[in-house]
Design an enzyme around this catalytic site. Structure first.
Site: not given
Ligand code: GGG
Length: 335
Positions: A125, A176, A232
């Site tokens: 990310y 992993k 996640d």
């Molecule tokens: N409130 C959680 C949210 O908006 N999730 C959307 C999403 O894709 N989040 C990626 C992450 O939590 O890193």
């Protein structure tokens, strides 16, 4: 002392569950002389991008960075441009995601009570993606010893902390490293090193094995420390064991600031219908209260949510037919 709370509903059902959580925080404020909030609303997300071309206005970033804490809703297509920079705005290095089953809620695994501590700044990310040709795109996975150690320091303090529910004295590191030898190897080594320094037990589990073992026997896990993407995904898996994403809150914690959000996304299938489950957002507000030192008020909110989950009313995701507003009203009445 007045505490400034930034409120960023984002997209989809974020627009419905965040106002419900603010209503609960206002009820807490009314009932507790030592709680005094100033709510500052700010926009971000797909709708803002459509209207202005910018998913995260500078003013929103600055509002979140300057607040004492933030309540966020949900990010949609622009998630990478919204929630990742907002986590950076609060300097967050860990995403705390508790997944537990509640009495009265139909759960695949009612014995589940796991807290994920997810690395929150790097891994896949980190944003290093490239389209190199018509045929080839690449992604660079970033792992530093410093971020892994910071997460592990937090995990050691978390399992040592006597406040809140007891999840044991040690944790499980999920990784992993047999395939991602360099990156997850570094992550694993750093986490074990810090755990050893603190005298904390750190078991380890390969993430694919963990994905099998968690649904088969969730009670063998308490606190689970993970890289970013794994946390996640695996916390969403845990949501499936306890009754769905409508029940999982989260906290993005930094050194001096924090942002709280339900684990769920925008839920476009039900957005606008007024039936989204506000429990995850309200439980996120309880975590916000505890982060700001209002422990008793945070516990009151948890108790009120638990009572409403047990007795109803319930939203359709939990088999009921109540609206978001009816559920948040019931939580306020329990308070
Ligand atoms: N409130 C959680 C949210 O908006 N999730 C959307 C999403 O894709 N989040 C990626 C992450 O939590 O890193």
């Amino acid at each position: 002392m007045t505490e400034r709370i930034a409120v960023v509903p984002g997209d989809g059902i974020g627009q419905e569950v965040v106002p419900a959580a603010v209503e609960v925080l206002e009820a807490v404020e009314a009932a507790n002389a030592d709680v005094d909030f100033e709510f500052v609303e700010a926009d971000a997300g797909d709708a803002v991008a459509d209207a202005t071309g910018v998913p995260l206005p500078d003013a929103t970033y600055d509002t979140v960075a300057a607040a004492d804490a933030t309540l966020f809703g949900a990010a949609g297509e622009t998630a990478a441009d919204v929630i990742l920079p907002l986590r950076e705005a609060v300097g967050s290095f860990v995403n705390v995601r508790p997944a537990r089953a509640y009495p009265g809620v139909d759960a695949v695994r009612p014995e589940t009570d796991v807290v994920f501590l997810r690395e929150n700044t790097e891994g896949v990310y980190a944003g290093h993606e490239n389209r190199l040709s018509e045929d080839l795109s690449t992604l660079t996975r970033v792992v530093t010893s410093s971020a892994s150690r910071q997460l592990a320091e937090f995990a050691c303090e978390f399992v040592d902390d006597d406040r809140g529910p007891d999840h044991g004295d040690g944790f499980t590191v999920v990784h992993k490293s047999n395939v991602m030898r360099e990156t997850d190897g570094r992550f694993l080594e750093a986490v074990h090193d810090v755990a050893d320094d603190h005298g904390v037990d750190a078991d380890e589990e390969l993430m694919d094995a963990f994905a099998t073992k968690l649904p088969m026997n969730p009670s063998q896990y308490g606190v689970v420390v993970t890289p970013n993407l794994a946390g996640d995904v695996l916390s969403d898996l845990a949501a499936g064991l306890v009754g769905g994403l409508g029940l999982l809150p989260s906290a993005n914690i930094g050194e001096e600031n924090a942002l709280f959000e339900p684990v769920h996304g925008t839920a476009p299938d039900i957005a606008g219908d007024g039936v989204a489950n506000p429990a995850a957002a309200v439980l996120s507000a309880a975590m916000l209260l505890e982060y700001l030192g209002h422990d008793a008020a945070g516990q009151q909110v948890r108790d009120a949510v638990e009572a409403v989950l047990a007795d109803g009313p319930r939203t359709p995701d939990l088999g009921g037919d109540a609206s978001t507003a009816a559920v948040s009203q019931a939580i306020v009445e329990h308070l």
